[in-house]
Design an enzyme around this catalytic site. Structure first.
Site, PDB file in Angstrom:
ATOM      1  N   LEU A  11       0.872  -1.165   0.000  1.00 55.73           N
ATOM      2  CA  LEU A  11       0.000   0.000   0.000  1.00 55.73           C
ATOM      3  C   LEU A  11       0.912   1.218   0.000  1.00 55.73           C
ATOM      4  O   LEU A  11       1.844   1.288   0.818  1.00 55.73           O
ATOM      5  CB  LEU A  11      -0.912  -0.011   1.228  1.00 55.73           C
ATOM      6  N   PRO A  13       1.145   4.397   1.146  1.00 56.74           N
ATOM      7  CA  PRO A  13       1.606   5.154   2.307  1.00 56.74           C
ATOM      8  C   PRO A  13       2.300   4.313   3.377  1.00 56.74           C
ATOM      9  O   PRO A  13       2.896   4.867   4.306  1.00 56.74           O
ATOM     10  CB  PRO A  13       0.312   5.760   2.870  1.00 56.74           C
ATOM     11  N   SER A  14       2.241   2.995   3.262  1.00 58.98           N
ATOM     12  CA  SER A  14       2.817   2.128   4.294  1.00 58.98           C
ATOM     13  C   SER A  14       4.322   2.326   4.405  1.00 58.98           C
ATOM     14  O   SER A  14       5.055   2.097   3.432  1.00 58.98           O
ATOM     15  CB  SER A  14       2.536   0.660   3.945  1.00 58.98           C
ATOM     16  N   PRO A  15       4.828   2.741   5.572  1.00 62.47           N
ATOM     17  CA  PRO A  15       6.279   2.945   5.718  1.00 62.47           C
ATOM     18  C   PRO A  15       7.115   1.695   5.399  1.00 62.47           C
ATOM     19  O   PRO A  15       8.088   1.800   4.651  1.00 62.47           O
ATOM     20  CB  PRO A  15       6.431   3.390   7.178  1.00 62.47           C
TER      21      PRO A  15
END
Length: 218
Positions: A11, A13-15
């Site tokens: 995904l 935005p997932s860091p």
């Protein structure tokens, strides 16, 4: 290089996803990106749970070899497909320092970032000064680790820099002021420049800005 692109469930935005994707770019490793909307439960389908019972992203499928946990994936990429070991040195003491920095981010720095910002981003809670002081303490430790070093584990970029810059870029996007930590500030600029040819803006900055946009929602 693998016979076919490595499938990565992710995904934007997932860091952890961003760290894996930048590592792949540095290694010139082709990924087959599979958008996985965890907000709508796409990580809990029977098919996904069979692959990864922990139902986390990123999850990697390299021709049937399944792996999750971003730092493990990053190390695997270098070990399996790196032209050399510069991103994850084979020499035991050098590797131990990289491992320590990876674990410092996982268990301390990123964890303290999450404890401060996850309640704000996802539950609308107020800024907690006590948690902010704990985060600042961790940044002070990182500042000390960087004393006399260009990068977090020595004089060359490693996967530890990639995972830690994702954490720091989140703080930057959220408006957290870490400028008092001079070594961290200088390292941040240096590492951004180092990663610029490898999708730093496209992958990391855009993802951090998506996360930060949650603060602006009513």
């Amino acid at each position: 290089m693998p016979d076919q692109p490595i499938k990565l469930y992710y995904l934007p935005p997932s860091p952890p996803c961003r760290a894996v994707m930048m590592t792949a770019r540095v290694l010139n490793l082709e990924l087959d990106l599979v958008l996985t909307d965890i907000m709508n439960g796409e990580h809990k389908t029977p098919e996904f749970l069979e692959m990864n019972p922990q139902h986390t992203i990123p999850t990697m499928d390299d021709n049937g070899f399944i792996l999750w946990e971003s730092r493990a994936i990053m190390a695997y990429f270098v070990n399996a497909y790196g032209a050399d070991d510069s991103l994850y040195p084979e020499e035991p003491k050098q590797r131990a320092i990289v491992d320590q920095r990876l674990n410092f981010d996982l268990g301390t720095l990123f964890l303290r970032y999450l404890k401060l910002y996850a309640p704000i981003l996802f539950h609308g809670e107020a800024y907690d000064e006590t948690k902010a002081k704990m985060l600042d303490e961790a940044l002070g430790w990182l500042n000390s680790m960087l004393e006399g070093r260009a990068f977090v584990a020595g004089d060359k970029l490693t996967i530890a820099d990639i995972t830690i810059i994702v954490t720091i870029s989140n703080l930057d996007a959220l408006g957290y002021d870490f400028s008092a930590h001079e070594n961290v500030k200088n390292w941040y600029e240096r590492t951004k420049t180092e990663l610029e040819p490898y999708g730093y803006e496209e992958i990391n900055v855009n993802g951090a800005n998506i996360l930060a946009s949650f603060l602006k929602k009513d």
